[in-house]
Every structure is written in structure tokens, then in C-alpha cells.
Scaffold this motif. Structure first.
Motif, mmCIF file in Angstrom:
data_model
loop_
_atom_site.group_PDB
_atom_site.id
_atom_site.type_symbol
_atom_site.label_atom_id
_atom_site.label_comp_id
_atom_site.label_asym_id
_atom_site.label_seq_id
_atom_site.Cartn_x
_atom_site.Cartn_y
_atom_site.Cartn_z
ATOM 1 N N VAL B 3 49.594 35.535 54.075
ATOM 2 C CA VAL B 3 49.340 36.982 53.291
ATOM 3 C C VAL B 3 49.295 36.818 51.876
ATOM 4 O O VAL B 3 49.868 36.157 50.988
ATOM 5 N N VAL B 4 47.935 37.371 51.489
ATOM 6 C CA VAL B 4 47.563 37.090 50.178
ATOM 7 C C VAL B 4 47.238 38.461 49.454
ATOM 8 O O VAL B 4 47.064 39.553 49.827
ATOM 9 N N LYS B 5 47.305 38.231 47.978
ATOM 10 C CA LYS B 5 46.969 39.652 47.110
ATOM 11 C C LYS B 5 45.508 39.729 47.143
ATOM 12 O O LYS B 5 44.826 38.732 46.936
ATOM 13 N N ASN B 229 43.999 34.326 45.589
ATOM 14 C CA ASN B 229 44.607 32.999 45.631
ATOM 15 C C ASN B 229 46.103 33.213 45.360
ATOM 16 O O ASN B 229 46.834 32.179 45.333
ATOM 17 N N TRP B 230 46.840 34.539 45.507
ATOM 18 C CA TRP B 230 48.099 34.439 45.577
ATOM 19 C C TRP B 230 48.819 34.729 46.885
ATOM 20 O O TRP B 230 48.363 35.753 47.287
ATOM 21 N N GLU B 231 49.748 33.938 47.305
ATOM 22 C CA GLU B 231 50.243 34.229 48.401
ATOM 23 C C GLU B 231 51.667 34.621 48.336
ATOM 24 O O GLU B 231 52.537 34.021 47.513
ATOM 25 N N ILE B 323 53.488 41.131 39.600
ATOM 26 C CA ILE B 323 52.203 40.947 39.209
ATOM 27 C C ILE B 323 52.308 40.423 37.742
ATOM 28 O O ILE B 323 51.298 39.452 37.678
ATOM 29 N N LEU B 324 53.089 40.405 36.800
ATOM 30 C CA LEU B 324 52.995 40.097 35.471
ATOM 31 C C LEU B 324 53.428 38.651 35.556
ATOM 32 O O LEU B 324 53.040 37.569 34.836
ATOM 33 N N SER B 325 54.218 38.361 36.704
ATOM 34 C CA SER B 325 54.529 36.779 36.945
ATOM 35 C C SER B 325 53.336 36.081 37.449
ATOM 36 O O SER B 325 52.866 34.722 37.026
ATOM 37 N N MET B 326 52.513 36.704 38.266
ATOM 38 C CA MET B 326 51.274 36.103 39.031
ATOM 39 C C MET B 326 50.324 35.797 37.641
ATOM 40 O O MET B 326 49.934 34.836 37.454
ATOM 41 N N LYS B 384 42.259 25.814 44.786
ATOM 42 C CA LYS B 384 40.903 25.768 45.386
ATOM 43 C C LYS B 384 40.648 24.426 45.602
ATOM 44 O O LYS B 384 40.646 23.590 44.608
ATOM 45 N N LEU B 385 39.795 24.137 46.716
ATOM 46 C CA LEU B 385 39.752 22.457 46.901
ATOM 47 C C LEU B 385 38.158 22.345 46.380
ATOM 48 O O LEU B 385 37.412 23.119 46.209
#
Lengths: 191, 385
Positions: B3-5, B229-231, B323-326, B384-385
Motif C-alpha cells: 500500500v503506497v502513497k 515510493n512511500w509504503e 506527511i512531514l516525516s516522509m 528504486k533499483l
């Protein structure tokens, strides 16, 4: 109807003149104004905190007392595997109105902290967790109209938690002191 | 299934975009101001409150009021709508889709209407407000409101994760919002929970919290287009079964929530950059959290609280702070705890007081609230790879 991952063990319903357990009427009364304290005395509940509670908490407390007594297992032993998931429409509106009244007149301004706490609708879940030593999830959802499919889905979600095996949950609403309803169940995960 | 943002937004007195807000924090800006006899209230308090004119102008520029059921929107409705609008606009999704669920997180919503004379009583109902917001965007699914005191914002995200993992929806729009009113401010004041000075989380001379207004939205999805990229990895809510308005002295509920996410997220403590905690600056909350964090084995983990920037934004807090931590980890930084001076809690914890650098990609969130509820979650930036 979609198949769910839980079984319903017991159910209780409280309306302003009637209590039913597993679909059978167990208490009927015409005494609307004192019905909740009548239930308290009838059940011989020695829990003086009951009289400090707001209407939503009183209804939730009595409903779960009757529901959990029916479960017929030892009560008040700490449980980490049980959650409380409630849904309603009116949030804590009855207490919100009382608190609003207490702060309306700025020359006669006496907001009571003991009342303010009950302007949070989730306090009923906390009261029941304290009474029964339940350390699982407690959560309160508000929706415009009762929708049993949504309630079932939210109960299923709570059972997705790896440590939770059962949920005390359902619908509990108190629009005013005389207009309330609890329709709660014990849900257990299918093994 | 991850589950991603997909997108996010912040509407706060510090700015109307995530970037403005984050830049403000980097500069050490705080929206807290002292108010004396605001709304006629017979006491002084410190709070973070919107400039009404600025907010109204921004609202008129962005929201088509002809599409709303009433022309006189409340401040709560304005910030919730604006926040949802901004997140949806940048998400490249069709909000009308039946695969999208709106979830609103709020403690008191439109409660200020109760003290006005001519109002539609339905507008006070949280479910009604949530429906009004969803309908504005043409979404006809029944929205859900999480009203679980101060942890609502995190509970709403955990619930979104569960809706998405169970396959019921493809996107969840999680909107956290609350505004201040005589109701909320005099309630917290009656509990003697408010400080008249800027709050000092975890500090020895902390003497209470500040309240704040904000709306923040995160859109989560299981549809990963590779750009997101944030899960949200794992989350749990636990009660301490102690007291309806006081946290457990042993930190039990918070500890159980922390232990759960540490056990089931698959994250090692060594991979976590920091924990962004509740840190309201009330004597009891901060003491309880410090004990729970130490007992969870997190004494060395950098800890921050954002309450010194925004105050306690109630139902918005969980969304705003995530959000601010991300954002801070996107920039390789750990934000300081504004207002912190010397440690005044008995748990052995590592409170961060200056901006720090990190190369880690996960953080832990912790909140607790009245009714004995506590919630924790772990978020990870996918590389990302």
C-alpha cells in the motif's frame, strides 16, 4: 451476501423500552425515563462509575454487560486478543449539546472537564476496555446511515490484526437521552 | 501487496502546500501565537490558527462553490475540501471512480455550528460532512469517518491500508482535519491541559499543550505505477484499559502497539531513522511515551515531536505528521523537536533538538489519545533499483 471470516457468538440489542439477547426479548419496560438505571439495578451491577457516564457510554456499558455475561466464560481476566469496534451516526451529540450550553454564556462560564471528556465518541470503547481489561484495538467509526455491510467489513479488518481473535462490535448510537440504540455482537474469527 | 502513497497535501497556518510547510519547519518557523480573550473566552492561550482572509481567498480560488450544497462553508469544511482537492489534483486519479473510498479523520468536525442559532442540525454530523466532501468530487461511495480521539489520523491510515489490502478499493483518500472553536479550547482549558507559552515536548519544565488547526490528506493505493515510493508497512491500535482521560503510567498500550509493528513489519530497529511521536508536552503524555519507547528497546532511536511547530492538530495530527516525516526522509533529514530543552521524562529516550542527517529509509509513528487508545505504524521508502 459476501462470506465473512468471522462467526457471531452472541448478540444484544438495547432500545429505549426493550433489551433482547440473541434475538429473544429479555427485558421490557414502559418506564422510558429510568429504563437504563432499571437495567443496571435489575442486573445487580456494582459499578458506581456507571452513574458518571454519558448516555452513549451507559448504553454501551449495559449492552456489553449483558452480551459478555451470555458468553459464560470467566470475566475480567486481561485479554490482549479482543478488540472493540463501534460504529455510529450521532458521534457524541447529546453530550456535545450539554457542553455547548455550559460555555455559551461567557458571564456564566463553567465548562466541566468531566463532561468535556465525554464529547469524544470513542470514550465508550475506553469505558468497556477498562471494565473488561481488554487490551486490543479500540476504534470508533461514524457514518451517515447504518450500513451492516460496512460494519462487517470493519470487524473483518480488525481481525486482520495478527494478535486479535475476537471483536465486540456493532452499532451504537445515542441521539438524545431518550433516543438511543445498541446492536452489538461478539464476533470470533473462523479457525 | 504493497500500500503506497500516491499523493499528499497540507493546509495549515504555516502554508497551503507540503513544500511551504516543510520549508517553514526547516527555518524553525512555528505558527503558534498567543491569544488573549479570543472569541471572548475568559483566559489566555497559545494556538496555531488560520488567517481567515488568506484562507477564504485561497478557498474561492480553488473550490467551485456552485458545486456545494450550501454557500456558507464553515472553516472546517473549507480546509478539508481544500486539502482533499489539492491531493486529488496531483494524483492523476478520477475521484468519481467507485474504486475510491473517502475516509475522514476528525474529532469534532463542524462542532462550532452547535452554538449558532440558524443551522441545519445535519451539518454537525461528521458523516454528513464526509459525504459532502466525497460528493463534491463526484464520488458516490459511502465515506467513513474515524473519530478515535487524538489517534484518529493514524487509525484512518491503518484502516485505509486494510481496505486496500482486502481488495475492496484501489484508492483511499484519507483526509485529517480539525479546527479550533470555543468548544474545543475551553474543553482543553478545563482539563488544565493548555500552556500559555509555546509547548516544550519532553522538557523538564513542560506545562501543557498548544492546540492547532490543520487539514492534511494522503491518498493511498495498491496500484503502484512505479513513481510512488512511500509504503505504509504495518500498523496497530491498542487500548491501555487504564483511565478514560489519563494514560497508563507503565506505557502499556503504546508499548503493545510499538511491539506489534516492530514484530510484524519485518523492519529491524537498526533500519528505522526515527520515531515521530505524539509529544504533546503535557506532563502525563510525554512521561508515558518515554516509558513505552524505552520498554520497546528504542532508547537510542532519534525521537521527535512536531507539536512545537503546529500545536496539537487533533484529527489532522496523524496525517500531517506522517506527511512531514516522509518529506524529511525524502531529503535525508530528521526534524528537530521545536521547543525541547532539557529532558524531563523518566524513560531513557533520545529526543532530537537539532536538524540531523540520515541515510535510513523508514520511520515509526506513535500517537495516543483519550479513551486509552494508542496507535503505531511503520512507513518505509521503497528504493528504486
Amino acid at each position: 451476501m459476501k462470506e465473512r471470516n468471522f462467526l457471531i457468538k452472541h448478540s444484544v440489542k438495547i432500545e429505549p423500552n426493550k433489551v433482547s439477547l440473541d434475538g429473544i426479548d429479555v427485558l421490557l419496560s414502559e418506564r422510558y425515563n429510568t429504563f437504563l438505571s432499571d437495567i443496571y439495578h435489575e442486573k445487580r451491577l456494582a459499578y458506581p462509575k456507571f452513574f458518571k457516564m454519558d448516555i452513549l457510554c451507559k448504553v454501551g456499558f449495559l449492552a456489553t454487560e449483558i452480551l459478555l455475561e451470555a458468553e459464560n466464560i470467566e470475566r475480567f481476566v486481561p485479554r490482549r486478543d479482543r478488540s472493540i469496534i463501534f460504529c455510529n451516526k450521532s458521534s457524541s451529540v447529546s453530550t456535545d449539546l450539554k457542553f455547548t450550553h455550559d460555555i455559551l454564556d461567557l458571564d456564566n462560564f463553567y465548562p466541566k472537564p468531566s463532561l468535556f471528556v465525554y464529547t469524544l465518541p470513542n470514550i465508550v470503547t475506553g469505558e468497556i476496555a477498562i471494565r473488561n481489561k481488554y487490551f486490543g484495538e479500540t476504534n470508533l467509526f461514524v457514518m451517515n446511515d447504518r450500513d451492516d455491510n460496512v460494519i462487517s467489513e470493519l470487524v473483518e479488518h480488525a481481525l486482520m490484526d495478527e494478535e486479535i481473535n475476537s471483536v465486540v462490535g456493532g452499532w451504537i448510537d445515542a441521539e438524545s437521552e431518550n433516543d438511543y440504540e445498541a446492536d452489538l455482537c461478539i464476533f470470533e474469527i473462523k479457525q | 501487496m504493497r500500500v503506497v502513497k500516491v499523493s499528499d497535501s497540507i493546509i495549515s497556518p504555516l502554508g497551503f502546500s507540503v513544500e511551504e510547510n516543510f520549508d517553514s519547519l526547516l527555518r524553525g518557523g512555528s505558527a503558534l501565537r498567543k491569544y488573549n480573550r479570543l472569541w471572548g473566552l475568559p483566559f489566555e492561550f497559545m494556538a496555531s490558527i488560520f488567517d481567515e482572509e488568506e484562507l477564504n481567498n485561497y478557498f474561492i480560488e480553488n473550490i467551485d462553490i456552485t458545486k456545494l450544497p450550501h454557500s456558507n462553508c464553515t472553516k472546517f469544511e473549507k480546509i478539508a475540501l481544500l486539502s482533499a482537492f489539492k491531493a486529488i489534483s496531483s494524483a492523476n486519479i478520477d475521484p468519481k471512480s467507485h474504486r475510491i473510498l473517502f475516509i475522514l479523520s476528525s474529532t469534532k468536525g463542524n462542532i462550532e455550528l452547535l452554538s449558532t442559532s440558524n443551522f441545519d442540525p445535519n451539518r454537525v454530523l461528521l458523516g454528513n460532512t464526509a459525504q459532502m466532501i466525497a460528493r463534491y468530487f463526484g464520488n458516490t461511495n459511502k465515506p467513513i469517518v474515524v473519530s478515535n480521539a487524538c489517534i484518529s489520523g493514524l487509525c484512518a491510515q491503518i484502516e485505509a491500508m486494510r481496505f486496500l489490502k482486502s481488495g475492496s478499493y484501489d484508492f483511499c483518500v484519507v483526509i485529517g482535519a480539525d479546527v479550533l472553536s470555543p468548544f474545543i479550547v475551553s474543553g482543553f482549558n478545563s482539563l488544565k491541559a493548555l500552556s500559555t507559552e509555546p509547548c516544550k515536548p519532553f522538557s523538564i519544565n513542560r506545562n501543557g499543550l498548544n492546540l492547532g488547526e490543520a487539514a492534511a490528506t494522503i491518498i493511498y493505493s495498491t496500484v503502484d505505477d512505479g513513481k510512488n515510493n512511500w509504503e505504509i508497512v504495518c500498523g496497530a491500535t491498542r487500548n491501555d484499559a487504564n483511565h478514560i482521560s489519563g494514560p497508563s503510567r507503565t506505557g502499556d498500550g503504546s508499548l503493545s502497539a510499538l511491539n506489534y509493528v516492530l514484530q510484524y513489519s519485518g523492519c529491524k530497529i537498526a533500519d528505522i531513522a526515527f520515531a515521530n511521536v505524539h509529544g504533546t508536552a503535557t506532563p502525563y503524555n510525554d512521561e508515558m511515551e518515554s516509558i513505552a519507547l524505552e520498554r520497546a528497546g528504542l532508547s537510542d532511536l532519534p525521537i521527535n515531536s512536531l507539536k512545537g511547530f503546529y500545536g496539537h492538530t487533533l484529527g489532522a495530527a496523524g496525517v500531517l505528521e506522517v506527511i512531514l516525516s516522509m518529506c524529511s526522509l525524502d531529503k535525508g533529514k530528521i526534524l528537530p523537536t521545536h521547543g525541547f530543552d532539557s529532558l524531563g521524562v523518566s524513560g531513557n529516550i533520545n529526543v532530537i533538538s537539532t536538524l540531523q542527517e540520515t541515510n535510513k529509509h523508514s520511520f515509526l509513528k506513535l500517537l495516543s489519545g483519550f479513551g486509552g487508545c494508542n496507535s503505531s505504524a511503520i512507513f518505509t521508502k521503497l528504493r528504486k533499483l
